[in-house]
Design a protein around this motif. Structure first.
Motif, PDB file in Angstrom:
ATOM      1  N   LYS A   3      54.886 -24.762   1.195  1.00  0.00           N
ATOM      2  CA  LYS A   3      54.390 -24.048   0.420  1.00  0.00           C
ATOM      3  C   LYS A   3      52.906 -24.693   0.605  1.00  0.00           C
ATOM      4  O   LYS A   3      51.812 -23.821   0.245  1.00  0.00           O
ATOM      5  N   ALA A   4      52.770 -26.323   1.107  1.00  0.00           N
ATOM      6  CA  ALA A   4      50.820 -26.455   1.238  1.00  0.00           C
ATOM      7  C   ALA A   4      50.495 -25.124   2.242  1.00  0.00           C
ATOM      8  O   ALA A   4      49.608 -24.944   2.745  1.00  0.00           O
ATOM      9  N   THR A   5      51.681 -26.230   3.738  1.00  0.00           N
ATOM     10  CA  THR A   5      51.245 -24.897   4.839  1.00  0.00           C
ATOM     11  C   THR A   5      51.283 -23.497   4.858  1.00  0.00           C
ATOM     12  O   THR A   5      50.350 -22.160   5.229  1.00  0.00           O
ATOM     13  N   LYS A   6      51.759 -22.369   3.779  1.00  0.00           N
ATOM     14  CA  LYS A   6      52.358 -21.999   3.215  1.00  0.00           C
ATOM     15  C   LYS A   6      50.602 -20.339   2.359  1.00  0.00           C
ATOM     16  O   LYS A   6      49.601 -19.754   2.491  1.00  0.00           O
ATOM     17  N   ARG A   7      49.692 -21.128   1.377  1.00  0.00           N
ATOM     18  CA  ARG A   7      48.821 -21.254   1.092  1.00  0.00           C
ATOM     19  C   ARG A   7      47.654 -21.197   2.176  1.00  0.00           C
ATOM     20  O   ARG A   7      46.765 -20.055   1.810  1.00  0.00           O
ATOM     21  N   PRO A  45      44.710 -28.049   7.550  1.00  0.00           N
ATOM     22  CA  PRO A  45      45.612 -28.707   7.868  1.00  0.00           C
ATOM     23  C   PRO A  45      45.786 -29.388   6.523  1.00  0.00           C
ATOM     24  O   PRO A  45      45.177 -29.371   5.592  1.00  0.00           O
ATOM     25  N   ILE A  46      46.678 -30.295   6.047  1.00  0.00           N
ATOM     26  CA  ILE A  46      47.737 -30.606   4.871  1.00  0.00           C
ATOM     27  C   ILE A  46      46.475 -31.064   4.515  1.00  0.00           C
ATOM     28  O   ILE A  46      46.053 -32.574   5.064  1.00  0.00           O
ATOM     29  N   GLY A  47      45.936 -31.187   2.983  1.00  0.00           N
ATOM     30  CA  GLY A  47      45.076 -32.605   3.155  1.00  0.00           C
ATOM     31  C   GLY A  47      45.359 -33.353   1.939  1.00  0.00           C
ATOM     32  O   GLY A  47      46.721 -33.544   1.821  1.00  0.00           O
ATOM     33  N   LYS A  48      43.823 -34.351   1.413  1.00  0.00           N
ATOM     34  CA  LYS A  48      44.933 -35.606   1.374  1.00  0.00           C
ATOM     35  C   LYS A  48      45.785 -35.469   0.112  1.00  0.00           C
ATOM     36  O   LYS A  48      46.502 -35.799  -0.778  1.00  0.00           O
ATOM     37  N   ASN A  49      45.697 -34.072  -0.524  1.00  0.00           N
ATOM     38  CA  ASN A  49      45.727 -34.435  -2.705  1.00  0.00           C
ATOM     39  C   ASN A  49      47.417 -34.066  -1.882  1.00  0.00           C
ATOM     40  O   ASN A  49      48.016 -34.712  -2.812  1.00  0.00           O
ATOM     41  N   VAL A  50      47.909 -32.951  -1.122  1.00  0.00           N
ATOM     42  CA  VAL A  50      48.791 -32.812  -0.373  1.00  0.00           C
ATOM     43  C   VAL A  50      49.183 -34.065  -0.320  1.00  0.00           C
ATOM     44  O   VAL A  50      50.123 -34.371  -0.247  1.00  0.00           O
ATOM     45  N   ALA A  51      49.241 -34.550   0.554  1.00  0.00           N
ATOM     46  CA  ALA A  51      49.678 -35.663   0.523  1.00  0.00           C
ATOM     47  C   ALA A  51      49.807 -37.016  -0.526  1.00  0.00           C
ATOM     48  O   ALA A  51      50.741 -37.950  -0.665  1.00  0.00           O
ATOM     49  N   LYS A  52      48.766 -36.944  -1.109  1.00  0.00           N
ATOM     50  CA  LYS A  52      48.973 -38.116  -2.296  1.00  0.00           C
ATOM     51  C   LYS A  52      50.483 -37.295  -3.365  1.00  0.00           C
ATOM     52  O   LYS A  52      51.154 -37.628  -4.029  1.00  0.00           O
ATOM     53  N   THR A  53      50.964 -35.817  -3.067  1.00  0.00           N
ATOM     54  CA  THR A  53      51.754 -35.691  -3.705  1.00  0.00           C
ATOM     55  C   THR A  53      53.195 -35.683  -3.025  1.00  0.00           C
ATOM     56  O   THR A  53      53.998 -36.050  -3.608  1.00  0.00           O
TER      57      THR A  53
END
Length: 350
Positions: free
Chosen positions: A24-28, A32-40
């Motif tokens: 979902k993060a890469t579709k939006r 590159p995937i950021g720190k907020n997604v890494a926290k999730t």
């Protein structure tokens, strides 16, 4: 657990929730995937209370097939390792105590050295068990030296690596301190150095540091050199305009009157534009005296614009002394360019 919790890829099971978060993060966004997604992702891993083989395999798959920012990748790696170390140490201690108790009940009393050796042989950290059981394919992640260091840190709260980092930081601070000290020493020497005995150098120094004068030199009536068909062109002219001054004085360059007239025309044509008049000097002289001279230069141009019909509410002025050089003060060409008044658009009201 429902089958939907897992996803089979190339015959191997992966955690479907973690994969969906990354997808979902890469579709939006293509970023590159950021720190907020890494926290999730990390919160989803912690949610189960354990770090299973499937979660390890999924994390490795995500890091191999999805692009992370350096900050996000470092955060996910470090937080997973610290958390895995935290949950593995209590389990390892509990296992050691249980096995030690059963040995004590079934066997005669042994010497302290032999008991210590038995405890050490029986101790198998839970995070090592998790790598021996289950899928032994290349997708499983073996403990790394960094992981083992985090386990040691959780036990003893200190590692040799911390000591090395601390020493390096201290050494870096000492080096920076000496560099700053040297720079200020050189600058101070340049300011306070006596004239050289060489005749040519002496004449150059005396000409550069002549008597300072704050007396204004009256300007003639200037001619408007440009008409501005749009506000954007007027703003561009304002931001690029510079009026130069003779060293140690309030005397302007020959073209100053025409520049002031053109600037006044632009401001009167677009009264919604508000600007700041900024005075500057080169580094010759004392710093506080240069600040006063720059203030006077800015106020001089401010007054000339008001005399030319510009509304004073459109203007603001400030002197910056020698602090905002645009060229090196080590050459005469650079010092000429630094002795100036320039302008910045502060706001444009509609």
């Amino acid at each position: 657990m429902a089958d939907s919790y897992y996803r089979t890829i190339s015959g191997k099971q992966y955690d479907n929730e973690l994969l969906e978060i990354a997808e979902k993060a890469t579709k939006r966004s293509k970023a590159p995937i950021g720190k907020n997604v890494a926290k999730t992702l990390f919160d989803a891993i912690k949610d189960g209370g354990d770090y299973t083989d499937i979660e390890k395999r999924t994390v490795k798959y995500i890091r191999d097939h999805f692009k992370f920012s350096p900050e996000a990748d470092e955060y996910l790696r470090s937080e997973v390792r610290k958390w895995a170390a935290k949950i593995s140490v209590p389990a390892a201690k509990k296992k050691t105590v249980t096995k030690g108790t059963s040995k004590k009940e079934s066997a005669p009393k042994r010497s302290s050295a032999r008991s210590a050796k038995q405890t050490y042989d029986d101790f198998t950290p839970s995070y090592m068990d998790s790598y021996e059981v289950g899928d032994s394919s290349q997708d499983d992640v073996a403990p790394t030296p960094e992981y083992n260091e985090l386990v040691a840190l959780n036990k003893f709260q200190i590692t040799p690596k911390q000591n090395r980092v601390g020493r390096l930081i201290l050494l870096g601070l000492v080096i920076v301190f000496f560099i700053v000290l040297i720079i200020f020493g050189i600058r101070s020497c340049n300011r306070n150095s006596k004239p050289s005995q060489n005749a040519n150098q002496s004449s150059n120094v005396s000409s550069e540091s002549g008597t300072r004068s704050l007396e204004r030199v009256e300007l003639s009536q200037g001619k408007v050199s440009s008409r501005f068909e749009s506000r954007a062109s007027a703003i561009r002219y304002i931001n690029e305009l510079q009026i130069r001054f003779i060293k140690q004085s309030m005397q302007t360059e020959d073209s100053a009157a025409d520049k002031i007239a053109t600037l006044a025309e632009a401001l009167k044509a677009y009264p919604a534009v508000r600007i700041r008049v900024k005075g500057h000097t080169c580094f010759i002289g004392e710093m506080d005296e240069n600040k006063i001279l720059s203030d006077e230069r800015a106020k001089f141009i401010f007054d000339e614009l008001v005399k030319s019909g510009v509304n004073a509410t459109q203007l603001d002025y400030r002197g910056f002394g020698e602090t905002a050089e645009i060229e090196s003060n080590s050459t005469e060409v650079g010092r000429i360019k630094n002795r100036r008044v320039d302008f910045t658009v502060l706001s444009v009201t509609e």
